[in-house]
Design an enzyme around this catalytic site. Structure first.
Site, short mmCIF file in Angstrom:
data_model
loop_
_atom_site.label_atom_id
_atom_site.label_comp_id
_atom_site.label_asym_id
_atom_site.label_seq_id
_atom_site.Cartn_x
_atom_site.Cartn_y
_atom_site.Cartn_z
N HIS A 124 -35.23 37.75 18.99
CA HIS A 124 -35.70 38.56 20.11
C HIS A 124 -35.06 39.94 20.10
O HIS A 124 -33.95 40.13 19.60
CB HIS A 124 -35.42 37.87 21.45
N GLU A 134 -32.02 29.16 23.03
CA GLU A 134 -30.69 29.55 22.54
C GLU A 134 -29.66 28.46 22.83
O GLU A 134 -29.83 27.63 23.73
CB GLU A 134 -30.28 30.88 23.19
#
Length: 193
Positions: A10, A90
Site C-alpha cells: 500500500h 497486516e
C-alpha cells in the site's frame, strides 16, 4: 510451474510518515500514497502485458483497497475489479498500534528488548508474531492457481518472502518493503521493479 506474484505494498499513510505502528488500524492513504499507488500501476503495466486478466487479491483495509483502486485506475481498469481476503491484513501489533517505536520502547521496555532480540518470533501484547502471520497468509499464497497481483502490507511481504523464497527468519523482518514499486515473487526468488 509456480505462480508469479506481483506484490504491491500500500502507498504511504500519515502514520507511515510519522513512523507509527499501523498493524490492523484502518488508516487512509495520504496524497503521496495515492501517487505511489499510481506509480505501482504504471510499473505493473511494463511487467505484465494484460494485468487486467490477472486476479487481484487485496487486504480489506482502506489503505490497500485504495492502493489497488488507484493502481488499477492508472492501468485504465475497473478500479473495483479485485477481491479482498482478510488473511492478507497486516501483522497485528496489538497494544502497540498507533505508537511510534520510541513510544512503544518507553511504555514497555522489557517487551521492546524482547522484540529486538527476536523480531520474527516475538508477539507484542495482544498482537501476533511473524510466525503467526506466516500461518495466516500461507494458505492464501499456496492456493494461488496462477500469476496474481496482491496488494497488501510490509509485514505480509516479509512473511511471504520467508515462506516462498526462503528468506531467513532472522533477516526477513529487517527487509525494506518499498511503496510505489512492485515486488515480483517467484518460487525461491524475488526482485524489485
Amino acid at each position: 510451474m509456480s505462480a508469479t506474484i506481483f506484490f504491491i505494498r500500500h502507498g504511504e499513510t500519515d502514520w507511515n510518515a510519522e513512523g507509527r505502528l499501523q498493524g490492523q488500524h484502518d488508516i487512509p492513504l495520504n496524497a503521496r500514497g495515492v501517487g505511489q499507488a499510481e506509480t505501482a500501476g504504471r510499473i505493473l503495466a511494463k511487467l505484465v502485458p494484460k494485468p487486467g486478466h490477472l486476479p487481484w487479491l487485496v487486504s480489506p483495509l482502506t489503505r490497500t483497497r485504495k492502493t489497488a483502486e488507484h493502481a488499477r485506475g492508472a492501468l485504465r481498469l475497473d478500479p473495483l475489479g479485485y477481491e479482498t481476503d482478510e488473511r492478507l491484513m497486516e501483522i497485528r501489533f496489538g497494544d502497540w498500534e498507533g505508537l511510534t517505536w520510541p513510544e512503544a520502547t518507553a511504555r514497555d521496555p522489557q517487551w521492546a528488548a524482547a522484540r529486538e532480540a527476536d523480531k520474527w518470533g516475538f508477539r507484542p501484547p495482544a498482537g501476533e508474531s511473524y510466525d503467526d502471520l506466516v500461518a495466516r497468509i500461507a494458505p492464501c499464497f499456496d492456493g494461488l492457481e496462477g500469476d496474481s497481483v496482491v496488494v497488501a502490507h510490509g509485514g505480509v511481504a516479509r512473511a511471504v518472502l520467508a515462506h516462498r523464497c526462503g528468506v531467513a527468519p532472522e533477516r526477513a523482518p529487517h527487509l525494506d518493503i518499498w511503496q510505489g514499486r512492485v515486488l515480483v515473487i517467484g518460487e525461491r526468488q524475488y526482485r524489485w521493479v
